[in-house]
Scaffold this motif. Structure first.
Motif, PDB file in Angstrom:
ATOM      1  N   MET A 624      54.341  44.246  18.449  1.00  0.00           N
ATOM      2  CA  MET A 624      55.222  44.786  17.404  1.00  0.00           C
ATOM      3  C   MET A 624      56.609  45.060  17.974  1.00  0.00           C
ATOM      4  SD  MET A 624      55.014  48.352  15.306  1.00  0.00           S
ATOM      5  CE  MET A 624      53.684  47.978  14.215  1.00  0.00           C
ATOM      6  N   PHE A 625      57.624  44.509  17.326  1.00  0.00           N
ATOM      7  CA  PHE A 625      59.008  44.859  17.662  1.00  0.00           C
ATOM      8  C   PHE A 625      59.403  46.045  16.790  1.00  0.00           C
ATOM      9  CE2 PHE A 625      59.134  40.236  18.619  1.00  0.00           C
ATOM     10  CZ  PHE A 625      59.437  40.342  19.961  1.00  0.00           C
ATOM     11  N   VAL A 626      59.789  47.105  17.433  1.00  0.00           N
ATOM     12  CA  VAL A 626      60.215  48.278  16.660  1.00  0.00           C
ATOM     13  C   VAL A 626      61.736  48.337  16.688  1.00  0.00           C
ATOM     14  CG1 VAL A 626      60.132  50.775  16.507  1.00  0.00           C
ATOM     15  CG2 VAL A 626      58.104  49.507  17.161  1.00  0.00           C
ATOM     16  N   HIS A 627      62.333  48.305  15.540  1.00  0.00           N
ATOM     17  CA  HIS A 627      63.795  48.267  15.437  1.00  0.00           C
ATOM     18  C   HIS A 627      64.324  49.619  14.985  1.00  0.00           C
ATOM     19  CE1 HIS A 627      64.011  43.819  15.620  1.00  0.00           C
ATOM     20  NE2 HIS A 627      62.753  43.980  15.262  1.00  0.00           N
ATOM     21  N   ILE A 628      65.340  50.037  15.641  1.00  0.00           N
ATOM     22  CA  ILE A 628      65.999  51.275  15.203  1.00  0.00           C
ATOM     23  C   ILE A 628      67.486  51.005  15.040  1.00  0.00           C
ATOM     24  CG2 ILE A 628      64.354  52.924  16.147  1.00  0.00           C
ATOM     25  CD1 ILE A 628      66.215  53.193  18.585  1.00  0.00           C
ATOM     26  N   ASN A 629      68.074  51.815  14.200  1.00  0.00           N
ATOM     27  CA  ASN A 629      69.504  51.669  13.918  1.00  0.00           C
ATOM     28  C   ASN A 629      70.274  52.649  14.808  1.00  0.00           C
ATOM     29  OD1 ASN A 629      72.057  51.545  12.801  1.00  0.00           O
ATOM     30  ND2 ASN A 629      71.288  51.333  10.708  1.00  0.00           N
ATOM     31  N   PRO A 630      71.260  52.183  15.568  1.00  0.00           N
ATOM     32  CA  PRO A 630      71.970  53.097  16.471  1.00  0.00           C
ATOM     33  C   PRO A 630      72.910  54.063  15.743  1.00  0.00           C
ATOM     34  CG  PRO A 630      72.943  50.911  16.549  1.00  0.00           C
ATOM     35  CD  PRO A 630      71.750  50.803  15.684  1.00  0.00           C
ATOM     36  N   ASP A 631      73.076  53.879  14.460  1.00  0.00           N
ATOM     37  CA  ASP A 631      73.981  54.744  13.714  1.00  0.00           C
ATOM     38  C   ASP A 631      73.481  56.195  13.748  1.00  0.00           C
ATOM     39  OD1 ASP A 631      75.731  55.893  12.045  1.00  0.00           O
ATOM     40  OD2 ASP A 631      75.507  54.460  10.398  1.00  0.00           O
ATOM     41  N   VAL A 632      74.428  57.121  13.959  1.00  0.00           N
ATOM     42  CA  VAL A 632      74.033  58.530  14.064  1.00  0.00           C
ATOM     43  C   VAL A 632      73.466  59.043  12.743  1.00  0.00           C
ATOM     44  CG1 VAL A 632      76.298  59.477  13.462  1.00  0.00           C
ATOM     45  CG2 VAL A 632      74.787  60.744  14.979  1.00  0.00           C
ATOM     46  N   HIS A 633      73.907  58.452  11.643  1.00  0.00           N
ATOM     47  CA  HIS A 633      73.400  58.880  10.332  1.00  0.00           C
ATOM     48  C   HIS A 633      71.953  58.448  10.105  1.00  0.00           C
ATOM     49  CE1 HIS A 633      77.370  60.183   9.386  1.00  0.00           C
ATOM     50  NE2 HIS A 633      77.860  58.986   9.646  1.00  0.00           N
ATOM     51  N   ALA A 634      71.488  57.570  10.953  1.00  0.00           N
ATOM     52  CA  ALA A 634      70.123  57.079  10.773  1.00  0.00           C
ATOM     53  C   ALA A 634      69.162  57.761  11.739  1.00  0.00           C
ATOM     54  CB  ALA A 634      70.094  55.565  10.978  1.00  0.00           C
ATOM     55  N   THR A 635      69.556  58.914  12.239  1.00  0.00           N
ATOM     56  CA  THR A 635      68.732  59.589  13.244  1.00  0.00           C
ATOM     57  C   THR A 635      67.344  59.912  12.693  1.00  0.00           C
ATOM     58  OG1 THR A 635      70.774  60.598  13.958  1.00  0.00           O
ATOM     59  CG2 THR A 635      68.775  61.426  14.952  1.00  0.00           C
ATOM     60  N   GLY A 636      67.306  60.408  11.452  1.00  0.00           N
ATOM     61  CA  GLY A 636      66.026  60.774  10.843  1.00  0.00           C
ATOM     62  C   GLY A 636      65.087  59.588  10.806  1.00  0.00           C
ATOM     63  N   GLU A 637      65.626  58.455  10.317  1.00  0.00           N
ATOM     64  CA  GLU A 637      64.798  57.251  10.227  1.00  0.00           C
ATOM     65  C   GLU A 637      64.386  56.784  11.618  1.00  0.00           C
ATOM     66  OE1 GLU A 637      67.525  57.816   8.621  1.00  0.00           O
ATOM     67  OE2 GLU A 637      67.473  57.051   6.572  1.00  0.00           O
ATOM     68  N   THR A 638      65.320  56.918  12.550  1.00  0.00           N
ATOM     69  CA  THR A 638      65.026  56.468  13.910  1.00  0.00           C
ATOM     70  C   THR A 638      63.863  57.269  14.495  1.00  0.00           C
ATOM     71  OG1 THR A 638      67.332  55.867  14.220  1.00  0.00           O
ATOM     72  CG2 THR A 638      66.027  56.166  16.205  1.00  0.00           C
ATOM     73  N   ILE A 639      63.910  58.582  14.267  1.00  0.00           N
ATOM     74  CA  ILE A 639      62.833  59.436  14.811  1.00  0.00           C
ATOM     75  C   ILE A 639      61.495  59.051  14.193  1.00  0.00           C
ATOM     76  CG2 ILE A 639      61.945  61.798  14.804  1.00  0.00           C
ATOM     77  CD1 ILE A 639      64.897  62.688  15.182  1.00  0.00           C
ATOM     78  N   SER A 640      61.477  58.886  12.860  1.00  0.00           N
ATOM     79  CA  SER A 640      60.195  58.552  12.218  1.00  0.00           C
ATOM     80  C   SER A 640      59.716  57.172  12.673  1.00  0.00           C
ATOM     81  CB  SER A 640      60.304  58.629  10.698  1.00  0.00           C
ATOM     82  OG  SER A 640      61.234  57.693  10.251  1.00  0.00           O
ATOM     83  N   THR A 641      60.658  56.248  12.876  1.00  0.00           N
ATOM     84  CA  THR A 641      60.269  54.912  13.350  1.00  0.00           C
ATOM     85  C   THR A 641      59.632  55.013  14.741  1.00  0.00           C
ATOM     86  OG1 THR A 641      62.092  53.930  12.123  1.00  0.00           O
ATOM     87  CG2 THR A 641      61.137  52.593  13.851  1.00  0.00           C
ATOM     88  N   LEU A 642      60.265  55.816  15.593  1.00  0.00           N
ATOM     89  CA  LEU A 642      59.742  55.942  16.953  1.00  0.00           C
ATOM     90  C   LEU A 642      58.380  56.647  16.967  1.00  0.00           C
ATOM     91  CD1 LEU A 642      63.044  56.773  18.838  1.00  0.00           C
ATOM     92  CD2 LEU A 642      61.767  54.642  18.887  1.00  0.00           C
TER      93      LEU A 642
END
Ligand SMILES: Nc1ncnc2c1ncn2[C@@H]1O[C@H](COP(=O)(O)OP(=O)(O)OP(=O)(O)O)[C@@H](O)[C@H]1O
Length: 972
Positions: A624-642
């Motif tokens: 699985m490739f897990v993609h996150i957005n480096p944008d600071v506004h996407a921190t919430g999504e990034t955390i849940s993705t991780l």
């Protein structure tokens, strides 16, 4: 008084003397010129300075004057009377002289008058000749009035005129200042007379000085005229000066308004102005002369030139000082006041400027300090910028390296596929995080920018080519798109397409990707609105051992999770987002259940998890490739993705298994295939004999009432077409159940089969349009159910006896044309399930053998080979050891079920499970056991376990035989 008289007498004497000298001088000049002009004058006129009488006598007969005049102005005197010259002492010539005198003198005077030169009267000459004594008054003028001065003036005037003519005659010639205009000094404007002379001028009117002045002016003018070299320049200067003088004169003259403007008046006024000027000049020169003489006489008899010049300079200085002192003293106070005022103003200005300078200074200091701070900030920013730049460079290089690395993780898995493993690579992450970028790549035209999909396929074919001497591979591809919880096939016409090389796959992928639903959101202009699953099936045959292996590669590009308030999704986009989030949530639940090693894994909660079931929980290798957005506004999504990634990484399902078939296994499978074909043949047979059998059975029941316990009966129940149609419709409305392997399921949806079927798949032109336009609205997709697929597949069978398949089904040729797929792509052929009557017995034997082998069927157990979803839905049952009443019951129950309007597959299963064991399902169980055997697992799986599997959904969503359960590989 006596002294004054004495002084006056002296002055008078001096003036008389001077006048006499000047007259003699002028006469000399006149004589000299006359001689130059006339040969006769040379002879007659005395050689040296003649006396006045001699001069007048020589001119008396007018001969000299006429000749000279004719020379100056040719033909001015038309007739000149010639005569011998008489001396003064001669008395005889008096008469002739008188004639000449009258004749020539008259002609001369007339001509001079016409030339508007100065003239005189004949009596002027006569008077000079009279022997009366001369008596000079105080003004120095001859008392008897006789004088040659007018004659001399006339001659000098003529001379001036001659010289003017000789110098080119430019301008209007005027004899300067000689015209005598009788006027009073009252008319002289003060500006001309000057201050010093105004006082005494009234008393000096018509004084003897006037004559002196006249003479003096004459002398001056004569001397000026004789300066022939500078005559022209002086003339123009004089004209300018004269005009200025005239203007001032007329301005000050009160009578000027009344003057008639004719030529004569202009001459008169001009002459008068000039004369007044000369008078003033003369007056001043006289005073100057007297003063100088007095100064010189005072101490010494003689003076040197230097002393004389010094005296003049001193006089001029005194005069100028007196004037300037006077004017200075008059304006001094005003100027002082003015200057004081100016100084005050300057002081004020200076004060203002000083204040302004101070303000500017303080402001400037503030700005300088601000600038300093700013520069410090800039310096800091510059150093930070350099740091960031350096960091960026490092990151960039890391990204570049990672781009190698990303596929480097994938590469070993491709080899596994060709070794018979099932592999799943999927991209997960929020919307816009780069899933499609990773899986597909930004630019397909360059190999460097290919995504994982293309690289994987390229490697797959490369390895297969390398192994071609040992293993022969067959590759087929399937693309599935899950849009709004509806499955659709991205490769139209065939769910599974055989491909021979990388290019074939690329072409198909391009077609498939072009059909993918894409829409614009606030977070991604090309947001994928569907989950895309590209499945590559590989079947390899070992050329040495004959064993086969089957591998399967799922390449999954998930739609991205999104927060609808951020993506600003509304309408269709919102609906899509809800479906996407729901399916991803279902994926999360499955992952959670797997991580918890839960007994129930909720695969069926979404199409996505159903499709990926084998990859998630099976014996597959999953990356699985897990993609996150480096944008600071996407921190919430990034955390849940991780967090999600962390949970995925914690799943352990054991080692994966390869799908390799040994020779024994292959034999068994072939046997299964034979059994299946026998089963289908039996169905056909039953179809043909259905009426006969029914009649026969009824007859037997009626006749004997009992059936031998060991006798086998085959009962065929044919359902009415109404029932079958309802069943088909019900099946169509069911959810689609697809297999990730796709081998057993062929989603053949031939356009044009039926009215409804025609609407199901997308037309090729729709694909092309959507590919070109990338419309935000996805193409409409119709859910395609497994049952439907089965239904259509069955319709395709040419062996169907109840439906004329050729009349409703397009041929493969037609289908390709309709979808415009390249000719090279061909569907994998259907199993050649040919039914041959001669094999019927053999097949029956096979069925029994199979049952014994895998199901361990007891002698009294019921065995119902079932084939559902046929067009006519023929149900074939074989009843073993069935009591007649039981058989009737069973038949009745089945009929009731199929005639019921709520007939569905689940219901069918229920009925099957409760009442009879279906031979078909037995066959499936057998097949599953074979699969298990091939995987080396579940070898002794009890029947109830198989039943549980079916309940779990195996019956609904058939598990691929090529997908044994295996390890879920945890990838970072
Ligand atoms: N590694 C990368 N380098 C440069 N650009 C990238 C990278 N990853 C993504 N992008 C760009 O970001 C944008 C979004 O990427 P992409 O469409 O692949 O996201 P996604 O996760 O598939 O989004 P969605 O779930 O909405 O479909 C695209 O314009 C893509 O070119």
């Amino acid at each position: 008084m006596v002294q004054d008289n004495h002084i006056k007498k002296n002055i008078n004497d001096e003036l008389v003397l001077r006048k006499a000298e000047e007259a003699a001088c002028r006469r000399f000049q006149a004589t000299k010129w006359l001689r130059e002009m006339d040969r006769f004058a040379m002879e007659v006129l005395p050689s040296k300075e003649p006396s006045e009488e001699e001069f007048c006598l020589a001119l008396r007969n007018g001969l000299i004057l006429c000749n000279v005049l004719n020379r100056v102005n040719l033909g001015a005197v038309s007739k000149v009377v010639e005569c011998p010259v008489f001396t003064v002492e001669s008395t005889d010539g008096a008469a002739q002289s008188a004639i000449q005198y009258f004749e020539n003198m008259r002609n001369f005077l007339v001509a001079v008058g016409e030339m508007k030169l100065l003239t005189f009267e004949a009596s002027d000459l006569e008077k000079v000749m009279l022997p009366s004594s001369h008596h000079l008054n105080i003004g120095g003028e001859l008392e008897n009035g006789g004088s040659s001065s007018k004659v001399v003036d006339c001659i000098l005037c003529l001379k001036g005129y001659h010289e003017w003519k000789q110098s080119g005659g430019i301008g209007i010639w005027k004899y300067g200042g000689i015209v005598k205009i009788t006027s009073s000094n009252k008319c002289i404007p003060p500006s001309i007379l000057g201050r010093e002379t105004v006082a005494g001028s009234s008393q000096e009117t018509c004084s003897p000085y006037d004559e002196c002045h006249d003479d003096h002016l004459r002398l001056l003018s004569e001397s000026a005229l004789e300066e022939s070299g500078i005559g022209g320049a002086l003339g123009s200067l004089f004209d300018r000066f004269g005009l200025k003088l005239l203007r001032d004169y007329l301005t000050d003259l009160e009578m000027s308004q009344l003057l008639p403007l004719n030529g004569m008046m202009v001459d008169i006024v001009t002459n008068q102005a000039v004369e007044q000027f000369y008078r003033q000049l003369e007056s001043q020169s006289c005073q100057l002369g007297l003063m100088l003489k007095r100064a010189l006489r005072g101490d010494k008899e003689t003076s040197s030139k230097a002393e004389f010049l010094e005296a003049i300079s001193g006089f001029l200085d005194r005069q100028s000082y007196a004037r300037s002192d006077c004017s200075r003293s008059s304006n001094y106070v005003e100027r002082l006041d003015l200057q004081q005022h100016q100084i005050d103003e300057i002081k004020l200005c200076f004060h203002d400027v000083k204040v302004q300078v101070r303000q500017i200074e303080s402001k400037w200091e503030e700005e300088v300090s601000e600038l300093g701070h700013h520069i410090q900030g800039l310096e800091f920013a510059a150093s930070s910028y350099h740091k960031v730049l350096e960091e960026n460079r490092l990151l960039y290089n890391q990204v570049q390296d990672l781009k190698e690395q990303v596929y480097a993780d994938t590469q070993p898995l491709i080899r596994s596929v060709l070794d018979g493993y099932n592999v799943c690579v999927f991209a997960y992450g929020q919307t816009g995080s780069g899933k499609t970028y990773t899986m597909t790549g930004p630019d397909l035209s360059m190999e460097e920018t290919w995504g994982v999909n293309y690289r994987a396929l390229k490697d797959l074919f490369k390895i297969s080519r390398e192994r071609r001497d040992a293993i022969r591979y067959e590759v087929s591809v399937q693309m599935i798109e899950i849009y709004n919880e509806q499955n659709g096939l991205n490769i139209p016409d065939a769910s599974l397409v055989s491909v021979r090389c990388t290019q074939d796959v690329f072409d198909l992928m391009r077609i498939g990707l072009a059909n993918r639903a894409v829409g614009a959101t606030a977070l991604n202009v090309h947001s994928s609105r569907s989950h895309s699953v590209l499945t590559v099936h590989v079947q390899g045959k070992d050329l040495v051992s004959g064993s086969t292996l089957r591998g399967c590669l799922h390449l999954v590009d998930l739609a991205g999770s999104e927060r609808v308030n951020k993506s600003e999704a509304v309408g269709e986009r919102l609906k899509e987002a809800q479906y996407i989030n729901k399916s991803l949530s279902a994926l999360g639940d499955v992952i959670f259940a797997l991580a918890q090693k839960s007994s129930h894994i909720p695969y069926r909660n979404s199409k996505l998890t159903q499709v990926l079931q084998d990859a998630l929980g099976g014996q597959a290798k999953t990356l699985m490739f897990v993609h996150i957005n480096p944008d600071v506004h996407a921190t919430g999504e990034t955390i849940s993705t991780l967090k999600f990634a962390e949970r995925v990484a914690s799943i352990e399902l054991g080692a994966a298994h390869a799908n390799k078939e040994t020779g024994e296994l292959r034999e068994l499978k072939e046997e299964v295939a034979k059994l299946k074909s026998a089963l289908e043949r039996k169905e056909t047979e039953m179809e043909q004999l259905k009426v006969e059998n029914m009649q026969y059975k009824a007859l037997e029941v009626r006749k004997t009432g009992l059936v031998s316990p060991l006798q086998s009966h085959t009962t065929t129940i044919t359902l009415k077409s109404e029932v079958s149609r309802r069943s088909i419709d019900g099946a169509r409305n069911n959810e689609m159940r697809t297999s990730s392997s796709g081998k057993q399921r062929r989603f053949q949806i031939p356009p044009g089969s039926t009215e409804d079927d025609r609407k199901l798949p997308l037309r090729q032109d729709t694909f092309m349009n959507s590919r070109k336009l990338r419309s935000p609205s996805p193409p409409v997709r119709v859910p395609l159910s497994t049952d439907q697929g089965t239904h259509i597949k069955n319709k395709c069978k040419p062996t169907s006896t109840s439906i004329d398949a050729t009349s409703v089904l397009p041929t493969n040729e037609n289908t390709r044309r309709c979808w415009d797929l390249p000719e090279k792509f061909h569907m994998r052929p259907e199993n050649p399930k040919k039914v041959h009557p001669e094999h019927e017995e053999e097949n029956q034997q096979n069925v029994i053998r199979r049952d014994r082998l895998y199901n361990k069927t007891k002698p009294n157990q019921q065995l119902l080979p079932l084939k559902s979803h046929k067009p006519e839905l023929t149900l074939t049952c074989r009843v073993v050891n069935l009591e007649p009443q039981n058989e009737e019951k069973t038949s009745h129950a089945l009929r009731g079920f199929f005639e019921s309007p709520r007939c569905s597959t689940s219901r069918l299963n229920k009925v099957q499970g409760n009442s009879v064991r279906m031979s078909y399902n037995k066959s499936r169980d057998a097949m599953q056991r074979v699969e298990s055997l091939s995987a080396g697992k579940h070898e002794n799986k009890p029947p109830n376990a198989a039943m549980r599997d079916r309940k779990e959904g195996v019956a609904d969503l058939r598990r691929s035989r090529s997908l044994p359960r295996g390890k879920f590989i945890n990838m970072p």
